[in-house]
Design an enzyme around this catalytic site. Structure first.
Site, PDB file in Angstrom:
ATOM      1  N   LYS A  89       2.818   4.520  10.957  1.00  0.00           N
ATOM      2  CA  LYS A  89       3.672   5.715  11.051  1.00  0.00           C
ATOM      3  C   LYS A  89       2.810   6.977  11.100  1.00  0.00           C
ATOM      4  O   LYS A  89       2.988   7.818  11.969  1.00  0.00           O
ATOM      5  CB  LYS A  89       4.614   5.813   9.830  1.00  0.00           C
ATOM      6  CG  LYS A  89       5.523   4.615   9.647  1.00  0.00           C
ATOM      7  CD  LYS A  89       6.448   4.798   8.465  1.00  0.00           C
ATOM      8  CE  LYS A  89       5.744   4.857   7.132  1.00  0.00           C
ATOM      9  NZ  LYS A  89       5.249   3.568   6.620  1.00  0.00           N
ATOM     10  N   ARG A 102      13.021   7.032   2.409  1.00  0.00           N
ATOM     11  CA  ARG A 102      12.564   5.696   2.037  1.00  0.00           C
ATOM     12  C   ARG A 102      13.595   4.958   1.192  1.00  0.00           C
ATOM     13  O   ARG A 102      13.360   3.819   0.811  1.00  0.00           O
ATOM     14  CB  ARG A 102      11.280   5.817   1.221  1.00  0.00           C
ATOM     15  CG  ARG A 102      10.013   5.402   1.975  1.00  0.00           C
ATOM     16  CD  ARG A 102       8.858   5.625   1.022  1.00  0.00           C
ATOM     17  NE  ARG A 102       7.644   4.967   1.397  1.00  0.00           N
ATOM     18  CZ  ARG A 102       6.649   5.513   2.074  1.00  0.00           C
ATOM     19  NH1 ARG A 102       6.774   6.724   2.549  1.00  0.00           N
ATOM     20  NH2 ARG A 102       5.542   4.836   2.292  1.00  0.00           N
ATOM     21  N   ARG A 160      -8.354  -0.298   5.642  1.00  0.00           N
ATOM     22  CA  ARG A 160      -8.373   1.124   5.282  1.00  0.00           C
ATOM     23  C   ARG A 160      -8.991   1.317   3.895  1.00  0.00           C
ATOM     24  O   ARG A 160      -9.665   2.310   3.643  1.00  0.00           O
ATOM     25  CB  ARG A 160      -6.947   1.696   5.322  1.00  0.00           C
ATOM     26  CG  ARG A 160      -6.927   3.198   5.035  1.00  0.00           C
ATOM     27  CD  ARG A 160      -5.603   3.822   5.332  1.00  0.00           C
ATOM     28  NE  ARG A 160      -4.564   3.392   4.403  1.00  0.00           N
ATOM     29  CZ  ARG A 160      -3.282   3.701   4.528  1.00  0.00           C
ATOM     30  NH1 ARG A 160      -2.875   4.419   5.563  1.00  0.00           N
ATOM     31  NH2 ARG A 160      -2.404   3.298   3.651  1.00  0.00           N
ATOM     32  N   ARG A 196      -8.514   4.380  -0.529  1.00  0.00           N
ATOM     33  CA  ARG A 196      -7.270   4.864  -1.136  1.00  0.00           C
ATOM     34  C   ARG A 196      -6.882   3.964  -2.298  1.00  0.00           C
ATOM     35  O   ARG A 196      -6.912   2.742  -2.164  1.00  0.00           O
ATOM     36  CB  ARG A 196      -6.153   4.882  -0.066  1.00  0.00           C
ATOM     37  CG  ARG A 196      -5.583   6.275   0.140  1.00  0.00           C
ATOM     38  CD  ARG A 196      -4.646   6.315   1.291  1.00  0.00           C
ATOM     39  NE  ARG A 196      -3.348   5.710   0.986  1.00  0.00           N
ATOM     40  CZ  ARG A 196      -2.294   5.811   1.780  1.00  0.00           C
ATOM     41  NH1 ARG A 196      -2.390   6.477   2.904  1.00  0.00           N
ATOM     42  NH2 ARG A 196      -1.165   5.237   1.454  1.00  0.00           N
ATOM     43  N   ARG A 230       3.840  -2.566  -2.807  1.00  0.00           N
ATOM     44  CA  ARG A 230       4.417  -1.615  -1.837  1.00  0.00           C
ATOM     45  C   ARG A 230       5.326  -2.343  -0.856  1.00  0.00           C
ATOM     46  O   ARG A 230       6.365  -1.822  -0.451  1.00  0.00           O
ATOM     47  CB  ARG A 230       3.292  -0.878  -1.089  1.00  0.00           C
ATOM     48  CG  ARG A 230       2.623   0.167  -1.981  1.00  0.00           C
ATOM     49  CD  ARG A 230       1.273   0.579  -1.455  1.00  0.00           C
ATOM     50  NE  ARG A 230       1.348   1.298  -0.205  1.00  0.00           N
ATOM     51  CZ  ARG A 230       0.300   1.485   0.602  1.00  0.00           C
ATOM     52  NH1 ARG A 230      -0.886   0.992   0.271  1.00  0.00           N
ATOM     53  NH2 ARG A 230       0.444   2.150   1.720  1.00  0.00           N
TER      54      ARG A 230
HETATM   55  P1  B4P Z   1      -0.822   4.394   8.611  1.00  0.00           P
HETATM   56  O1  B4P Z   1      -0.303   4.975   9.853  1.00  0.00           O
HETATM   57  O2  B4P Z   1      -1.681   5.279   7.789  1.00  0.00           O
HETATM   58  O3  B4P Z   1       0.265   3.802   7.591  1.00  0.00           O
HETATM   59  P2  B4P Z   1       1.616   4.448   7.138  1.00  0.00           P
HETATM   60  O4  B4P Z   1       2.617   3.442   7.511  1.00  0.00           O
HETATM   61  O5  B4P Z   1       1.801   5.836   7.652  1.00  0.00           O
HETATM   62  O6  B4P Z   1       1.409   4.802   5.609  1.00  0.00           O
HETATM   63  P3  B4P Z   1       1.900   4.216   4.226  1.00  0.00           P
HETATM   64  O7  B4P Z   1       3.300   3.723   4.293  1.00  0.00           O
HETATM   65  O8  B4P Z   1       0.838   3.258   3.802  1.00  0.00           O
HETATM   66  O9  B4P Z   1       1.798   5.364   3.154  1.00  0.00           O
HETATM   67  P4  B4P Z   1       2.507   6.750   2.842  1.00  0.00           P
HETATM   68  O10 B4P Z   1       1.411   7.740   2.908  1.00  0.00           O
HETATM   69  O11 B4P Z   1       3.717   7.037   3.647  1.00  0.00           O
HETATM   70  O12 B4P Z   1      -1.585   3.087   9.047  1.00  0.00           O
HETATM   71  C1  B4P Z   1      -2.207   2.238   8.124  1.00  0.00           C
HETATM   72  C2  B4P Z   1      -3.555   1.759   8.642  1.00  0.00           C
HETATM   73  O13 B4P Z   1      -3.395   1.022   9.859  1.00  0.00           O
HETATM   74  C3  B4P Z   1      -4.521   2.903   8.953  1.00  0.00           C
HETATM   75  O14 B4P Z   1      -5.787   2.558   8.461  1.00  0.00           O
HETATM   76  C4  B4P Z   1      -4.523   2.969  10.480  1.00  0.00           C
HETATM   77  O15 B4P Z   1      -5.764   3.395  10.996  1.00  0.00           O
HETATM   78  C5  B4P Z   1      -4.255   1.524  10.874  1.00  0.00           C
HETATM   79  N1  B4P Z   1      -3.549   1.387  12.150  1.00  0.00           N
HETATM   80  C6  B4P Z   1      -2.570   2.193  12.627  1.00  0.00           C
HETATM   81  N2  B4P Z   1      -2.155   1.769  13.846  1.00  0.00           N
HETATM   82  C7  B4P Z   1      -2.883   0.640  14.126  1.00  0.00           C
HETATM   83  C8  B4P Z   1      -2.915  -0.275  15.224  1.00  0.00           C
HETATM   84  N3  B4P Z   1      -2.109  -0.137  16.288  1.00  0.00           N
HETATM   85  N4  B4P Z   1      -3.776  -1.316  15.172  1.00  0.00           N
HETATM   86  C9  B4P Z   1      -4.590  -1.483  14.105  1.00  0.00           C
HETATM   87  N5  B4P Z   1      -4.626  -0.644  13.032  1.00  0.00           N
HETATM   88  C10 B4P Z   1      -3.763   0.406  13.032  1.00  0.00           C
HETATM   89  O16 B4P Z   1       3.023   6.562   1.318  1.00  0.00           O
HETATM   90  C11 B4P Z   1       2.138   6.345   0.220  1.00  0.00           C
HETATM   91  C12 B4P Z   1       2.899   6.408  -1.111  1.00  0.00           C
HETATM   92  O17 B4P Z   1       3.505   7.721  -1.302  1.00  0.00           O
HETATM   93  C13 B4P Z   1       4.087   5.445  -1.302  1.00  0.00           C
HETATM   94  O18 B4P Z   1       3.687   4.146  -1.698  1.00  0.00           O
HETATM   95  C14 B4P Z   1       4.913   6.194  -2.386  1.00  0.00           C
HETATM   96  O19 B4P Z   1       4.415   5.990  -3.690  1.00  0.00           O
HETATM   97  C15 B4P Z   1       4.755   7.651  -2.021  1.00  0.00           C
HETATM   98  N6  B4P Z   1       5.843   8.162  -1.148  1.00  0.00           N
HETATM   99  C16 B4P Z   1       5.685   8.694   0.100  1.00  0.00           C
HETATM  100  N7  B4P Z   1       6.883   9.040   0.613  1.00  0.00           N
HETATM  101  C17 B4P Z   1       7.822   8.718  -0.320  1.00  0.00           C
HETATM  102  C18 B4P Z   1       9.249   8.799  -0.346  1.00  0.00           C
HETATM  103  N8  B4P Z   1       9.948   9.295   0.675  1.00  0.00           N
HETATM  104  N9  B4P Z   1       9.907   8.362  -1.449  1.00  0.00           N
HETATM  105  C19 B4P Z   1       9.218   7.886  -2.501  1.00  0.00           C
HETATM  106  N10 B4P Z   1       7.873   7.766  -2.543  1.00  0.00           N
HETATM  107  C20 B4P Z   1       7.160   8.173  -1.449  1.00  0.00           C
END
Ligand code: B4P
Length: 192
Positions: free
Chosen positions: A14, A89, A128, A134, A145
């Site tokens: 995302k 979420r 990552r 992280r 998670r």
């Molecule tokens: P990302 O793109 O970083 O993953 P994400 O889904 O955005 O993030 P995530 O859900 O983990 O965390 P968030 O910050 O929202 O990709 C992950 C990895 O994959 C990266 O290393 C990237 O380089 C790699 N990648 C991407 N695309 C790829 C591809 N095509 N091929 C290979 N590799 C690829 O949330 C973190 C925490 O914040 C939560 O656990 C919670 O505690 C809190 N939080 C945030 N929002 C909240 C909400 N609305 N309500 C409650 N808590 C919340």
């Protein structure tokens, strides 16, 4: 105004795709994960409150998230569109978001989900962990998670299906190929 929600489990990409989409369409990227991590890094009262919750892989409380998002919308006059990354979420957050968007007069335009199999999610997050260290990317916390996602976040698929704005894209492959698929869906919706 176009309100896009980028949806998917942890590690679905995302954040990666949200940055590219916001740049292409000149929309505002709002990552609740980034906002919370910055509060933690700066040791603000909010950051101190949520640090342990985030590091354990739990979700931060709905009330706090709603306050954060209200302030984002209040402080974004003249924005042409939003890319919401990591919010909502929970069903409660989605309901509150609908109320907030009603106030600014534009509903959710599209919920775009990145569909990635679970082993690939774990592999990405462990990779990552090696690159960025992280605290919530350890194997145990990743498992938690994913449990949180299945329990609290996945019900939003049904929620947004019923609203008629939910679409899915296969989220494995190169970042650029996935981006092309996402923009195709966005362009189709924009031109409706
Ligand atoms: P990302 O793109 O970083 O993953 P994400 O889904 O955005 O993030 P995530 O859900 O983990 O965390 P968030 O910050 O929202 O990709 C992950 C990895 O994959 C990266 O290393 C990237 O380089 C790699 N990648 C991407 N695309 C790829 C591809 N095509 N091929 C290979 N590799 C690829 O949330 C973190 C925490 O914040 C939560 O656990 C919670 O505690 C809190 N939080 C945030 N929002 C909240 C909400 N609305 N309500 C409650 N808590 C919340």
């Amino acid at each position: 105004m176009f309100n896009l929600i980028l949806f998917g489990p942890p590690g679905a990409g995302k954040g990666t795709q949200a940055i590219k989409i916001a740049e292409k369409y000149n929309w505002k990227h709002v990552s609740t994960g980034d906002i919370l991590r910055s509060e933690v890094a700066n040791q603000t009262p909010l950051g101190l409150e949520v640090k342990a919750v985030m590091e354990s892989g739990q979700l931060v409380s709905d009330d706090l998230l709603v306050k954060i998002m209200e302030s984002v919308f209040t402080n974004s006059p003249g924005v042409g569109g939003f890319v919401l990354d990591g919010f909502p979420r929970t069903v409660k957050q989605a309901q509150e978001l609908a109320v907030m968007l009603e106030k600014i007069g534009y509903p959710v335009s599209l919920v775009l989900a990145l569909n990635v199999n679970e082993q690939e999610l774990v592999n990405r997050l462990l990779k990552r962990a090696q690159e960025q260290g992280r605290k919530d990317d350890t194997e145990e916390v990743i498992t938690n998670r994913l449990v949180q996602y299945h329990h609290h976040t996945k019900p939003l698929i049904d929620f947004y299906h019923k609203v008629g704005v939910y679409e899915e894209v296969f989220g494995e492959g190169s970042v650029d190929d996935i981006f092309t698929k996402l923009t195709r869906v966005i362009d189709r919706k924009k031109n409706l």
